[in-house]
Design a protein around this motif. Structure first.
Motif, PDB file in Angstrom:
ATOM      1  N   VAL A  94       7.906  12.869   8.324  1.00 10.55           N
ATOM      2  CA  VAL A  94       7.768  11.892   9.400  1.00 10.55           C
ATOM      3  C   VAL A  94       6.672  12.361  10.350  1.00 10.55           C
ATOM      4  CG1 VAL A  94       8.938  10.704  11.282  1.00 10.55           C
ATOM      5  CG2 VAL A  94      10.210  11.332   9.234  1.00 10.55           C
ATOM      6  N   MET A  95       5.839  11.452  10.802  1.00 10.23           N
ATOM      7  CA  MET A  95       4.790  11.806  11.745  1.00 10.23           C
ATOM      8  C   MET A  95       4.425  10.608  12.617  1.00 10.23           C
ATOM      9  SD  MET A  95       1.464  11.996   9.233  1.00 10.23           S
ATOM     10  CE  MET A  95       2.275  13.172   8.154  1.00 10.23           C
ATOM     11  N   LYS A  96       3.734  10.912  13.709  1.00  5.67           N
ATOM     12  CA  LYS A  96       3.212   9.849  14.574  1.00  5.67           C
ATOM     13  C   LYS A  96       1.779   9.560  14.156  1.00  5.67           C
ATOM     14  CE  LYS A  96       2.181   8.612  19.356  1.00  5.67           C
ATOM     15  NZ  LYS A  96       2.124   9.063  20.758  1.00  5.67           N
ATOM     16  N   TRP A  97       1.468   8.256  13.962  1.00  3.01           N
ATOM     17  CA  TRP A  97       0.101   7.903  13.602  1.00  3.01           C
ATOM     18  C   TRP A  97      -0.220   6.478  14.039  1.00  3.01           C
ATOM     19  CZ3 TRP A  97       1.147   8.503   7.653  1.00  3.01           C
ATOM     20  CH2 TRP A  97       1.853   7.400   7.174  1.00  3.01           C
ATOM     21  N   ASP A  98      -1.510   6.169  13.952  1.00  7.54           N
ATOM     22  CA  ASP A  98      -2.013   4.833  14.230  1.00  7.54           C
ATOM     23  C   ASP A  98      -2.462   4.242  12.897  1.00  7.54           C
ATOM     24  OD1 ASP A  98      -3.384   2.560  14.932  1.00  7.54           O
ATOM     25  OD2 ASP A  98      -4.621   3.513  16.460  1.00  7.54           O
ATOM     26  N   VAL A  99      -1.945   3.085  12.545  1.00  4.57           N
ATOM     27  CA  VAL A  99      -2.237   2.497  11.234  1.00  4.57           C
ATOM     28  C   VAL A  99      -3.717   2.164  11.068  1.00  4.57           C
ATOM     29  CG1 VAL A  99      -1.839   0.082  11.902  1.00  4.57           C
ATOM     30  CG2 VAL A  99      -1.381   0.813   9.554  1.00  4.57           C
ATOM     31  N   THR A 100      -4.448   2.052  12.174  1.00  5.28           N
ATOM     32  CA  THR A 100      -5.876   1.781  12.072  1.00  5.28           C
ATOM     33  C   THR A 100      -6.704   3.068  11.998  1.00  5.28           C
ATOM     34  OG1 THR A 100      -6.181   1.700  14.487  1.00  5.28           O
ATOM     35  CG2 THR A 100      -5.576  -0.352  13.385  1.00  5.28           C
ATOM     36  N   ASN A 101      -6.037   4.227  12.050  1.00  8.84           N
ATOM     37  CA  ASN A 101      -6.732   5.516  11.964  1.00  8.84           C
ATOM     38  C   ASN A 101      -5.771   6.545  11.362  1.00  8.84           C
ATOM     39  OD1 ASN A 101      -8.669   7.513  12.256  1.00  8.84           O
ATOM     40  ND2 ASN A 101      -8.133   7.936  14.391  1.00  8.84           N
ATOM     41  N   LEU A 102      -5.495   6.411  10.082  1.00  8.84           N
ATOM     42  CA  LEU A 102      -4.487   7.234   9.421  1.00  8.84           C
ATOM     43  C   LEU A 102      -5.000   8.658   9.170  1.00  8.84           C
ATOM     44  CD1 LEU A 102      -3.312   4.595   6.794  1.00  8.84           C
ATOM     45  CD2 LEU A 102      -2.042   5.353   8.810  1.00  8.84           C
ATOM     46  N   PRO A 103      -4.140   9.665   9.379  1.00  3.81           N
ATOM     47  CA  PRO A 103      -4.533  11.060   9.151  1.00  3.81           C
ATOM     48  C   PRO A 103      -4.397  11.457   7.681  1.00  3.81           C
ATOM     49  CG  PRO A 103      -2.306  11.000   9.989  1.00  3.81           C
ATOM     50  CD  PRO A 103      -2.778   9.563   9.939  1.00  3.81           C
ATOM     51  N   LEU A 104      -4.979  10.655   6.788  1.00  6.18           N
ATOM     52  CA  LEU A 104      -4.858  10.875   5.353  1.00  6.18           C
ATOM     53  C   LEU A 104      -6.242  10.837   4.706  1.00  6.18           C
ATOM     54  CD1 LEU A 104      -1.859   8.433   4.712  1.00  6.18           C
ATOM     55  CD2 LEU A 104      -1.726  10.917   4.951  1.00  6.18           C
ATOM     56  N   ARG A 105      -6.387  11.563   3.602  1.00  7.90           N
ATOM     57  CA  ARG A 105      -7.662  11.585   2.891  1.00  7.90           C
ATOM     58  C   ARG A 105      -7.884  10.283   2.128  1.00  7.90           C
ATOM     59  NH1 ARG A 105      -5.681  16.598   1.223  1.00  7.90           N
ATOM     60  NH2 ARG A 105      -5.490  15.802  -0.908  1.00  7.90           N
ATOM     61  N   ASP A 106      -9.134  10.021   1.775  1.00  4.84           N
ATOM     62  CA  ASP A 106      -9.481   8.829   0.993  1.00  4.84           C
ATOM     63  C   ASP A 106      -8.812   8.874  -0.377  1.00  4.84           C
ATOM     64  OD1 ASP A 106     -11.093   8.401   3.130  1.00  4.84           O
ATOM     65  OD2 ASP A 106     -12.997   8.494   2.044  1.00  4.84           O
ATOM     66  N   ASN A 107      -8.399   7.700  -0.855  1.00  6.75           N
ATOM     67  CA  ASN A 107      -7.920   7.520  -2.234  1.00  6.75           C
ATOM     68  C   ASN A 107      -6.770   8.456  -2.604  1.00  6.75           C
ATOM     69  OD1 ASN A 107     -10.207   5.850  -2.296  1.00  6.75           O
ATOM     70  ND2 ASN A 107     -11.476   7.434  -3.247  1.00  6.75           N
ATOM     71  N   THR A 108      -5.789   8.593  -1.724  1.00  2.00           N
ATOM     72  CA  THR A 108      -4.674   9.519  -1.974  1.00  2.00           C
ATOM     73  C   THR A 108      -3.315   8.842  -2.056  1.00  2.00           C
ATOM     74  OG1 THR A 108      -4.564   9.945   0.416  1.00  2.00           O
ATOM     75  CG2 THR A 108      -5.824  11.503  -0.919  1.00  2.00           C
ATOM     76  N   VAL A 109      -3.195   7.599  -1.632  1.00  2.00           N
ATOM     77  CA  VAL A 109      -1.893   6.928  -1.558  1.00  2.00           C
ATOM     78  C   VAL A 109      -1.743   5.941  -2.714  1.00  2.00           C
ATOM     79  CG1 VAL A 109      -0.437   5.394  -0.174  1.00  2.00           C
ATOM     80  CG2 VAL A 109      -1.765   7.193   0.941  1.00  2.00           C
ATOM     81  N   ASP A 110      -0.570   5.951  -3.328  1.00  3.91           N
ATOM     82  CA  ASP A 110      -0.292   5.014  -4.427  1.00  3.91           C
ATOM     83  C   ASP A 110       0.210   3.669  -3.918  1.00  3.91           C
ATOM     84  OD1 ASP A 110      -0.739   6.647  -6.897  1.00  3.91           O
ATOM     85  OD2 ASP A 110       0.756   7.924  -5.932  1.00  3.91           O
ATOM     86  N   VAL A 111       1.160   3.700  -2.986  1.00  2.00           N
ATOM     87  CA  VAL A 111       1.785   2.456  -2.527  1.00  2.00           C
ATOM     88  C   VAL A 111       2.045   2.517  -1.024  1.00  2.00           C
ATOM     89  CG1 VAL A 111       3.733   0.871  -2.780  1.00  2.00           C
ATOM     90  CG2 VAL A 111       2.938   2.177  -4.758  1.00  2.00           C
ATOM     91  N   PHE A 112       1.717   1.451  -0.320  1.00  2.77           N
ATOM     92  CA  PHE A 112       2.098   1.270   1.076  1.00  2.77           C
ATOM     93  C   PHE A 112       3.230   0.243   1.141  1.00  2.77           C
ATOM     94  CE2 PHE A 112      -2.051   3.013   2.303  1.00  2.77           C
ATOM     95  CZ  PHE A 112      -1.689   3.765   3.419  1.00  2.77           C
ATOM     96  N   ILE A 113       4.250   0.540   1.918  1.00  2.00           N
ATOM     97  CA  ILE A 113       5.326  -0.420   2.192  1.00  2.00           C
ATOM     98  C   ILE A 113       5.490  -0.478   3.705  1.00  2.00           C
ATOM     99  CG2 ILE A 113       7.747  -1.033   1.849  1.00  2.00           C
ATOM    100  CD1 ILE A 113       7.742   0.636  -0.684  1.00  2.00           C
ATOM    101  N   THR A 114       5.289  -1.644   4.288  1.00  2.00           N
ATOM    102  CA  THR A 114       5.352  -1.721   5.742  1.00  2.00           C
ATOM    103  C   THR A 114       5.864  -3.070   6.224  1.00  2.00           C
ATOM    104  OG1 THR A 114       4.074  -1.445   7.793  1.00  2.00           O
ATOM    105  CG2 THR A 114       2.956  -2.505   5.942  1.00  2.00           C
ATOM    106  N   ASP A 115       6.528  -3.029   7.340  1.00  2.00           N
ATOM    107  CA  ASP A 115       7.033  -4.206   8.045  1.00  2.00           C
ATOM    108  C   ASP A 115       6.060  -4.474   9.188  1.00  2.00           C
ATOM    109  OD1 ASP A 115       8.366  -6.092   9.500  1.00  2.00           O
ATOM    110  OD2 ASP A 115      10.176  -4.910   9.848  1.00  2.00           O
ATOM    111  N   LEU A 116       5.124  -5.393   8.990  1.00  2.00           N
ATOM    112  CA  LEU A 116       4.106  -5.678   9.999  1.00  2.00           C
ATOM    113  C   LEU A 116       4.728  -6.366  11.219  1.00  2.00           C
ATOM    114  CD1 LEU A 116       1.315  -7.084   7.658  1.00  2.00           C
ATOM    115  CD2 LEU A 116       1.297  -4.863   8.804  1.00  2.00           C
ATOM    116  N   PRO A 117       4.130  -6.202  12.399  1.00  2.00           N
ATOM    117  CA  PRO A 117       4.635  -6.923  13.581  1.00  2.00           C
ATOM    118  C   PRO A 117       4.611  -8.427  13.342  1.00  2.00           C
ATOM    119  CG  PRO A 117       3.050  -5.237  14.215  1.00  2.00           C
ATOM    120  CD  PRO A 117       2.991  -5.335  12.723  1.00  2.00           C
TER     121      PRO A 117
END
Length: 259
Positions: free
Chosen positions: A138-161
Motif C-alpha cells: 500500500v502506498m500514497k500516490w497521484d494517479v497522474t504521476n505514478l511512482p512506477l517504471r515504464d511498461n511494468t504493470v499487467d492490469v489496472f483495476i480502479t474505481d474512478l470518481p
C-alpha cells in the motif's frame, strides 16, 4: 403502571429482527424511506442510494411489496474492524490471486492508512487459518504521476470518481485523460489492460477519444451501484502508441511536399 421489560425478553426481541438493505435511485431515498415506513411499519434508516430496514424475521417477505427499490440484501454481519473502501478491490485480488503481486495506492491522507489496516487484518486472518499471506503493498500516490517504471504493470483495476460525492464531472474531464495517459505509460504495451468503473459516461467517452492512440475499448458491462447506473469498462493497451500511424502520416506529408 407497566412492568419493566426483562433483559431476556429484550434480547430475544432483538434476535427476532433482521436488517435488509435496499438500493434506490440517488435522490429518491426519502421517498423510498417514507414508502417503507407506511407499508412495513418498522424502523427504516436512510443512507446514500440505499435504505436499511429493520423488520421482524417473520415479516421479512413484506419488503417485496416495496416498489421504489432496485435490489434487496439481507445484512448477515457487519465488520467493525474492517474499513470497507476502494481498497477491497486490491484486497480481493490479493486473496484470490495469491501468485500475483498487487499494489494499492490513493492520494487521500486517510485512505491509504485505512487500506493498510485492512491489509493487516486480512493477513492476520489468513495467518490464523494457516494460509499464505496476501501479496500486496500500500502506498500514497497521484494517479497522474505514478511512482512506477515504464511498461511494468499487467492490469489496472480502479474505481474512478463518479463526480457525485467526490469531485465533479468538470473535474473528471480533466482527470480522466491524464489518468489514462499515465496508466498507459506504466502498463505493458499490447498485453496490458485496465478495468475501470465509472458512472460518468460523457467524461470517459471524451477521455477515450483523447487517448485512442494508447488504449482501445473492449467490452462494457452495466451495473447498479447504490442506485446509479455505472459502467465497467475493459480497456486494452495498444501495441505501438500510434507511432506507426503518425509515421505513415508524416511520410504521406513528405511525399506530398516532394511532389
Amino acid at each position: 403502571m407497566s412492568a419493566p421489560i426483562s433483559p431476556v425478553v429484550e434480547a430475544s426481541s432483538r434476535q427476532d429482527l433482521c436488517e435488509i438493505e435496499a438500493t434506490v435511485t440517488s435522490g429518491f431515498e426519502v421517498v423510498a424511506l417514507q414508502d417503507a415506513v407506511e407499508k412495513l411499519g418498522c424502523k427504516v434508516v436512510r443512507g446514500r442510494g440505499r435504505i436499511f430496514i429493520h423488520i421482524p424475521v417473520k415479516q421479512a417477505e413484506k419488503v417485496l411489496q416495496l416498489g421504489g427499490v432496485d435490489n434487496l440484501y439481507v445484512v448477515v454481519k457487519r465488520y467493525e474492524d474492517f474499513n470497507f473502501s476502494k481498497d477491497q478491490l486490491v484486497l480481493q485480488g490479493a486473496v484470490n490471486w495469491p501468485n500475483a503481486y498487487h499494489i494499492c495506492g490513493d492520494n487521500h491522507e486517510k485512505a491509504w492508512p485505512r487500506c493498510q489496516q485492512n491489509l493487516d487484518f486480512v493477513r492476520e486472518k489468513r495467518r490464523v487459518k494457516g494460509r499464505s499471506s496476501a501479496t500486496c503493498d500500500v502506498m500514497k500516490w497521484d494517479v497522474t504521476n505514478l511512482p512506477l517504471r515504464d511498461n511494468t504493470v499487467d492490469v489496472f483495476i480502479t474505481d474512478l470518481p463518479f463526480g457525485k460525492r467526490l469531485g465533479s464531472t468538470m473535474d473528471n474531464r480533466v482527470l480522466y485523460p491524464k489518468a489514462l495517459t499515465e496508466m498507459a505509460r506504466v502498463c505493458k504495451p499490447k498485453t496490458g489492460r485496465a478495468c475501470l468503473l465509472t458512472h460518468d459516461r460523457r467524461s470517459i467517452a471524451k477521455a477515450m477519444q483523447a487517448v485512442s492512440h494508447l488504449w482501445h475499448r473492449g467490452i462494457v458491462l452495466w451495473i447498479n451501484i447504490g442506485g446509479l447506473a455505472a459502467g465497467v469498462y475493459m480497456l486494452h493497451r495498444n501495441a505501438d502508441d500510434g507511432k506507426k500511424e503518425r509515421k505513415e502520416a508524416r511520410g504521406g506529408q513528405n511525399s506530398a511536399a516532394g511532389q
